[in-house]
Motif scaffolding. Structure first.
Motif, PDB file in Angstrom:
ATOM      1  N   LYS A 146       0.887  -1.054  -0.194  1.00  0.00           N
ATOM      2  CA  LYS A 146      -0.033  -0.182  -0.067  1.00  0.00           C
ATOM      3  C   LYS A 146       0.665   1.280   0.078  1.00  0.00           C
TER       4      LYS A 146
ATOM      5  N   SER B 184      -7.778  -0.674   3.952  1.00  0.00           N
ATOM      6  CA  SER B 184      -8.614  -0.627   2.958  1.00  0.00           C
ATOM      7  C   SER B 184      -7.544  -0.698   1.689  1.00  0.00           C
TER       8      SER B 184
ATOM      9  N   ASN C 168      -6.274  -0.123  -1.363  1.00  0.00           N
ATOM     10  CA  ASN C 168      -6.042   0.810  -2.195  1.00  0.00           C
ATOM     11  C   ASN C 168      -4.545   1.292  -1.786  1.00  0.00           C
TER      12      ASN C 168
ATOM     13  N   HIS D 273      -6.079  12.129   1.514  1.00  0.00           N
ATOM     14  CA  HIS D 273      -6.771  10.722   1.412  1.00  0.00           C
ATOM     15  C   HIS D 273      -7.816  10.702   0.410  1.00  0.00           C
TER      16      HIS D 273
HETATM   17 MG    MG Z   1      -8.048   3.477   4.031  1.00  0.00          MG
END
Ligand code: MG
Ligand code: TXA
Length: 303
Positions: A45, A131, A133, A215
């Motif tokens: 990530k 998450s 991503n 973000h």
């Molecule tokens: Mg996240």
């Protein structure tokens, strides 16, 4: 690469990383007790090591991690688990490797409402999953989103498009429950159980380390309101906008659930279409799930 529940379990138990579905967004999972596997999650990530991970469980039993649960913990889990609520509580620090907690004496937990992932968790035990991503990018709500970020050969347990399309709400216990991150549950949802609406920290230091960082951002620059210069507007299906701009809609101004479901799909679509600038309609009430919407848009537009 789409894989079965059994193959996902075998890979995870062997210390590999697999993307898993939840009702909120896809997660990048590893076994919570294998530090090297968790190290791979941070590396994949490009996630700062100061940003801790959520442990996903198949039951609300936390005996492995602590013997004293904070006030109202059980009432919260009985009402909202399985579901999009993450709870951060103090734990026995030797029960979780330091890398998962980013060295903090607390741990985030959640019991996700997704049948495939609940079945998987029974084969692997607790899994950490941020998450799925690349850090800073919009979260993934379909297997294709995961593959866009990590490549077509990355192993994904395909649970279809996620139901909520937005991350879990995070509550942090610190003598009272505080709001760490808004998400699929509005802050007002906790009032009947807690007797108060949990608030975020008033100091400039966010309660969730992850909230420090830029973000949820597409490559496009996001402007809020004022459409005079707008070439592309993202707005609501039930409103009128200046005709000179292209209009993209993410649902009705009466239905924040629908808009949140469409949020990351739309932000990722901007990148696929190589759109460089958009103007977003943020004229919504500052309450309930609209607060989650406004918070994400502001984060995504911060430069
Ligand atoms: Mg996240
Ligand atoms: O819906 C979700 O919560 C998804 C799915 C996959 O479960 N997960 C997710 O994880 O959004 P992530 O890592 O992208 O966001 C977790 C947030 C981060 O902002 C992190 O800083 C915060 O939770 N967090 C984790 N552990 C914490 C702790 N011990 N204290 C404070 N914040 C914590």
């Amino acid at each position: 690469m789409r894989i079965s529940i059994e193959e996902a379990a075998n890979r995870l138990n062997a210390g590999e990383v697999v993307a898993i579905p939840t009702e909120t967004v896809y997660g990048l999972a590893a076994r919570y007790d294998l530090p090297e596997a968790m190290q791979k999650v941070f590396a994949l990530k490009n996630r700062p090591s100061q940003n801790p991970l959520i442990i996903h469980l198949a039951t609300a039993d936390l005996q492995l991690f602590t013997h004293s649960l904070p006030q109202d913990f059980t009432a919260l889990t009985q009402t909202f688990w399985p579901g999009p609520l993450t709870l951060v509580i103090p734990i026995q620090t030797d029960s979780v490797p330091e890398i998962a907690r980013a060295g903090l004496p607390t741990q985030a937990f959640r019991l996700p409402a997704h049948p495939m992932t609940l079945k998987l968790l029974k084969l692997t035990g607790p899994l950490v999953a941020p998450s799925a991503n690349i850090s800073g990018r919009p979260s993934a709500v379909t297997p294709e989103h995961v593959e866009n970020d990590f490549g077509i050969d990355f192993p994904v347990l395909d649970g279809g498009r996620t139901e909520k399309g937005i991350e879990s709400t995070i509550l942090i216990f610190d003598s009272i429950w505080r709001l760490g991150r808004l998400g699929a549950l509005p802050a007002e949802a906790f009032e009947t159980i807690l007797g108060y609406i949990p608030q975020s920290s008033t100091s400039s230091k966010p309660l969730c380390p992850g909230q420090y960082y830029r973000h949820y951002s597409p490559k496009a620059r996001i402007h809020l309101g004022d459409y005079t210069q707008a070439q592309v507007i993202i707005g609501f299906t039930d409103r009128l906008y200046p005709k000179h701009a292209r209009l993209i809609t993410w649902g009705s101004s009466q239905n924040p659930e629908e808009v949140l479901m469409q949020l990351y799909v739309t932000l990722r679509q901007l990148d696929l279409e190589r759109i460089e600038e958009v103007w977003v309609d943020v004229d919504v009430p500052q309450k309930g799930l609209w607060s989650t919407f406004l918070e994400r848009i502001k984060k995504a537009s911060a430069s």
